[in-house]
Design an enzyme around this catalytic site. Structure first.
Site, PDB file in Angstrom:
ATOM      1  N   ARG A  46     -24.010   9.138 -10.442  1.00 56.21           N
ATOM      2  CA  ARG A  46     -22.723   9.827 -10.617  1.00 56.21           C
ATOM      3  C   ARG A  46     -21.620   8.850 -11.015  1.00 56.21           C
ATOM      4  NH1 ARG A  46     -26.282  12.907  -9.758  1.00 56.21           N
ATOM      5  NH2 ARG A  46     -26.150  14.921  -8.713  1.00 56.21           N
TER       6      ARG A  46
ATOM      7  N   ALA B  32      -9.473  -0.465  10.646  1.00 53.41           N
ATOM      8  CA  ALA B  32      -9.486   0.827   9.960  1.00 53.41           C
ATOM      9  C   ALA B  32      -9.537   0.669   8.441  1.00 53.41           C
ATOM     10  CB  ALA B  32      -8.256   1.626  10.359  1.00 53.41           C
TER      11      ALA B  32
ATOM     12  N   LYS C  18     -16.570  -6.665  15.389  1.00 51.81           N
ATOM     13  CA  LYS C  18     -16.388  -5.668  14.324  1.00 51.81           C
ATOM     14  C   LYS C  18     -17.120  -6.042  13.042  1.00 51.81           C
ATOM     15  CE  LYS C  18     -11.928  -3.966  15.816  1.00 51.81           C
ATOM     16  NZ  LYS C  18     -10.497  -3.878  15.496  1.00 51.81           N
TER      17      LYS C  18
ATOM     18  N   ASP D 271      -4.259  -6.757  10.226  1.00 54.08           N
ATOM     19  CA  ASP D 271      -3.348  -6.008  11.089  1.00 54.08           C
ATOM     20  C   ASP D 271      -2.107  -6.825  11.437  1.00 54.08           C
ATOM     21  OD1 ASP D 271      -4.384  -7.902  12.738  1.00 54.08           O
ATOM     22  OD2 ASP D 271      -5.010  -6.535  14.327  1.00 54.08           O
ATOM     23  N   ASN D 272      -1.937  -7.995  10.791  1.00 49.25           N
ATOM     24  CA  ASN D 272      -0.732  -8.768  11.130  1.00 49.25           C
ATOM     25  C   ASN D 272      -0.190  -9.483   9.891  1.00 49.25           C
ATOM     26  OD1 ASN D 272      -1.383 -11.921  11.318  1.00 49.25           O
ATOM     27  ND2 ASN D 272      -3.206 -10.749  11.875  1.00 49.25           N
TER      28      ASN D 272
ATOM     29  N   CYS E 174       3.852 -11.596  -6.137  1.00 49.09           N
ATOM     30  CA  CYS E 174       2.959 -11.803  -4.987  1.00 49.09           C
ATOM     31  C   CYS E 174       3.499 -11.023  -3.791  1.00 49.09           C
ATOM     32  CB  CYS E 174       2.812 -13.286  -4.674  1.00 49.09           C
ATOM     33  SG  CYS E 174       4.218 -14.008  -3.801  1.00 49.09           S
TER      34      CYS E 174
ATOM     35  N   CYS F  34       1.267  -1.444  14.532  1.00 51.55           N
ATOM     36  CA  CYS F  34       0.418  -0.366  15.058  1.00 51.55           C
ATOM     37  C   CYS F  34       0.406  -0.375  16.584  1.00 51.55           C
ATOM     38  CB  CYS F  34      -0.994  -0.498  14.513  1.00 51.55           C
ATOM     39  SG  CYS F  34      -1.062  -0.308  12.732  1.00 51.55           S
TER      40      CYS F  34
ATOM     41  N   CYS G 215      10.558 -17.458  -5.836  1.00 54.74           N
ATOM     42  CA  CYS G 215       9.605 -17.206  -4.745  1.00 54.74           C
ATOM     43  C   CYS G 215       8.904 -18.509  -4.380  1.00 54.74           C
ATOM     44  CB  CYS G 215       8.575 -16.166  -5.190  1.00 54.74           C
ATOM     45  SG  CYS G 215       7.225 -15.961  -4.010  1.00 54.74           S
TER      46      CYS G 215
ATOM     47  N   CYS H 144       4.646 -17.783  -5.389  1.00 57.61           N
ATOM     48  CA  CYS H 144       4.183 -17.640  -6.774  1.00 57.61           C
ATOM     49  C   CYS H 144       5.147 -18.272  -7.778  1.00 57.61           C
ATOM     50  CB  CYS H 144       3.906 -16.187  -7.111  1.00 57.61           C
ATOM     51  SG  CYS H 144       5.368 -15.150  -7.202  1.00 57.61           S
TER      52      CYS H 144
HETATM   53 ZN   LIG Z   1       5.974 -14.375  -5.169  1.00 59.72          ZN
END
Ligand SMILES: [Zn+2]
Length: 338
Positions: A8, A35, A82, A126-127, A167, A184, A240, A243
């Site tokens: 498919r 998640a 995990k 998550d951080n 970035c 969270c 920046c 970058c």
């Molecule tokens: Zn940047």
């Protein structure tokens, strides 16, 4: 002729049989297998991406099951890491691909090794601290990186294409102070948004791997509860630090050891400098004289009147029931780094 597993996808014209071959030769590193990461890993395995490296430091917990689709109550009971639990579940669905589980804490010492032999890195973190570190490492090595983040019912996605576009730091600005933004652990998170963001991340990863013209050049902001999806331009900031100036403050700031409070837990993680000298077996053997030691395939649990911790083969420990990082360091020095 019998149709194969990817039929498919091969008749979907932007991929086709040629694209399918490219995916089968592609190498992807997913950092953070919660998640987002578990869901992205599952989709990329279904799509037939040939090699997946799954990186995560945590163990599956009951509170993960509300949104982390791959994991089961049995994983919680067995205290599986995990990365390993995800690897085992995904391997049952697709045995034709290679999946490597890395049960480690990502830090400035090991991040470059994790990302420099793959085609692309996907964010399942998550951080923000580790994300900013990942952003620097990817810029330094010119590795493409798909950013995705969720909190509450909202999320964001952006492709970070070094040399081509903005970035993560162009998008989010300097790293905000800890405690000044929602996480969270403070405002929660719901499963629909993690799945939507993970789906965008998986689709962008496939497009980037295929060199598609449809790779998204904008940032995407969305909310599953307030029902909106917005696409917006992000300018590459010539000022920046990452970058624009290629200064890698976090990557080069290599401390001897790291202590991190684990949100939502009465625990601190201590990660020693990874200089290859840590002798896991010897430390575990020494612990047996000091208290109750339980060892499984992935880590060792230690308990006595004074200390309660999990020790991992990479030398990292999660110290439970301590009020501060200093006390965690004290226990680490007394029982592990002695
Ligand atoms: Zn940047």
């Amino acid at each position: 002729m019998a149709v194969g597993r990817y039929h498919r996808q091969e008749i979907f014209y932007p991929i086709g049989p040629e694209g399918q071959k490219k995916l089968q030769h592609a190498r992807v590193c997913i950092i953070g297998i919660g998640a987002l990461g578990a869901s992205v890993a599952n989709m990329l395995a279904q799509a037939g991406v040939g090699y997946l490296r799954l990186v995560d430091r945590d163990i599956v917990e009951l509170t993960n099951l509300q949104r982390q689709a791959l994991f089961t109550e049995e994983d919680v009971e067995q205290q599986l890491p995990k990365a390993e639990a995800a690897r085992a579940h995904i391997a049952q669905m697709n045995s034709e691909i290679e999946i490597e589980a890395k049960i480690i804490d990502v830090n400035p010492h090991n991040i470059e090794k994790l990302i420099t032999d793959v085609d692309i890195v996907v964010d399942g973190l998550d951080n923000l601290e580790t994300r900013y570190l990942l952003n620097e490492a990817c810029d330094k090595h010119g590795i493409r990186y798909v950013y995705g983040g969720v909190v509450g019912s909202g999320g964001m996605v952006m492709n970070v294409l070094p040399g081509e576009g903005p970035c993560l730091e162009c998008l989010l600005g300097p790293l905000p102070e800890e405690g000044s933004y929602d996480t969270c652990d403070t405002v929660g998170v719901i499963s629909p948004i993690t799945n939507i963001v993970a789906s965008y991340e998986a689709a962008e990863t496939m497009k980037i791997l295929l060199g598609s013209e449809s790779v998204c050049r904008q940032a995407i902001s969305l909310d599953a509860w307030d029902s909106y999806t917005e696409f917006f331009d992000v300018d590459k900031d010539p000022e920046c630090p990452v970058c624009g100036k290629h200064q890698y403050e976090r990557l080069e700031h290599r401390q001897k050891s790291y202590t991190a409070s684990l949100c939502g837990h009465d625990a601190y993680q201590v990660t020693p400098e990874d200089d290859g000298s840590f002798d896991y077996e010897a430390v575990v053997k020494a612990l047996e004289a000091d208290g109750d030691v339980k060892k499984n395939k992935f880590f060792t649990t230690f308990k006595n009147d004074e200390a309660d911790f999990k020790l991992f083969p990479d030398g990292r420990a999660i110290i439970n029931g301590v009020p501060s990082g200093e006390e965690a360091q004290t226990i680490f020095a007394k029982y592990i780094d002695r």
